[in-house]
Design an enzyme around this catalytic site. Structure first.
Site: not given
Ligand code: GLA
Length: 408
Positions: A160, A194-197, A221
């Protein structure tokens, strides 16, 4: 019409996956398994909620279910731990350790149990100073943590990206953990966010992401709701020009967990998630309670013909071909010039609506000429039989439901 033609020519270019993925020999088809987060989140109170807290017992029970109820046989092999498994501090040698009350045998014992049953074990960490839920992160300890996971017998790492300081640190973190995992010599699938952040700061370089990660999250998520499913689908379609060419054997876009079998989706919406996650060549990581799941959802998740579309060895990610009149049409090129096609009815009022599917709108690379065999896989199996090259087919599609076909 312009949009349709543009998309068609885009689609025509997509007969082969793009960049080669992370060269660790793993995840040549999308990973299949179970991941605790969406359903069990960060429940750590085993006194008040013993059956649903993040504990050794929960994972052993899920492992038992995966073996005895046909999940492993259907292809779901990875049993994955998400956040909240850790103790609040490292040990005296700075090694990570599991919460001693909730995981009395430690992760090694759990890995042995899982392997004994023919499954593989996934674990979670974060590149920053803490995990998203506030447990000790990997920053400063990548080599040690990778080695610890390898020593325990871990087979997949979800890494993460919470608690990083800047883009440079984030990207370096993802690269360095990839290298550290490789150095252990153990086969560990590397699942990134990686890309999400990164997309908060920059246009993501997917060629690079695919060189370091076996899969990567692009979007927020997932939740147990139709709204969430729609958001993921629309986001993926909007970015498909970037996402689709990056996917291929060893490297997959990850639209997050399957929530089928929980509380939030109707039957038709469950069909839509299963059909579209297969079309998108997504990792199929269920987050549900395998101790308590209804037979219809089970059959959907274990449908071998649908899974075969997801797991097709060509590894091409599908894409949206057409959006109009409250219908979405997606397609996914398959091995041997076959094609998977899905039609989703996005109108949320009324009953089933008819969609006229014509050959002209579909992939030019389709191998069948005057003898195209069309099989409907979802919502129920039906053989339409042989059609000639100019076929068109009237398909009834339920509101928020999907019809999934294959054309051979
Ligand atoms: C982030 C991730 C989720 C999960 C939570 C756990 O939000 O994107 O998929 O792993 O952390 O804290």
């Amino acid at each position: 019409m312009d949009t349709v033609w543009w998309l068609l020519s885009f689609g025509a270019l997509l007969c082969l996956p793009g960049v080669p993925g992370l060269d660790n020999g793993l995840a040549r088809t999308p990973v299949m398994g179970w991941l605790h987060w969406e359903r069990f989140m960060c429940e750590t109170d085993c006194v008040r909620n013993p059956n649903n807290c993040i504990s050794e017992q929960l994972f052993m029970q899920m492992a038992d279910m995966m073996v005895s109820n046909g999940w492993l046989k259907a292809g779901y092999k990875y049993l994955c731990i998400d956040d909240c498994w850790l103790a609040t501090a490292r040990d005296e040698k700075h090694r990570l350790q599991a919460d001693p009350i909730r995981f009395p045998g430690g992760i090694k014992k759990l890995a042995d149990y899982v392997h004994f049953h023919g499954l593989l074990l996934g674990i979670y960490q974060d590149l920053g100073i803490k995990t998203c839920a506030g447990y000790p992160g990997s920053q400063g300890f990548y080599e040690l943590d990778a080695q610890t996971f390898a020593d325990w017998g871990v087979d997949l790492l979800k890494f993460d990206g919470c608690y990083y300081e800047n883009l440079e640190q984030l990207e370096e973190g993802y690269r360095n953990m990839s290298i550290a995992l490789n150095r252990t010599g153990r086969n560990i699938v590397y699942s990134c966010e990686w890309p999400l952040y990164a997309r908060r700061f920059t246009k993501v370089n997917y060629t690079q992401v695919a060189e370091y990660c076996n899969s990567w999250r692009n979007f927020d998520d997932i939740q147990d709701s139709w709204t969430s499913i729609k958001m993921v689908l629309d986001f993926t379609a909007a970015l498909q020009e970037q996402l689709v060419p990056a996917a291929g054997p060893g490297a997959w876009n990850d639209p997050d967990m399957l929530v089928i079998g929980n509380f939030g989706l109707s039957w038709d919406q469950e069909v839509t998630q299963m059909a579209l996650w297969s079309i998108m060549a997504a990792p199929l990581l269920m987050s549900n309670d395998l101790r308590d799941i209804n037979p219809r959802s089970t059959a959907l998740l274990q449908n071998q013909e649908v899974i075969a579309i997801n797991q097709d060895p060509l590894g091409a990610q599908g894409y949206r071909v057409f959006k109009g009149d409250n219908f979405d049409l997606w397609e996914k090129p398959l091995t041997g010039g076959s094609l998977a096609v899905s039609v989703t009815n996005r109108q949320e009022i009324g009953g089933a609506r008819q969609f006229l599917l014509s050959r002209g709108i579909l992939w030019k690379g389709l191998a069948c000429k005057n003898k195209c065999y069309i099989t409907q896989l979802l919502p129920r199996r039906y053989e339409y039989g042989y059609f000639n090259e100019t076929f068109s087919l009237l398909l009834p599609v339920n509101p928020s439901g999907t019809v999934l076909l294959r054309v051979d």
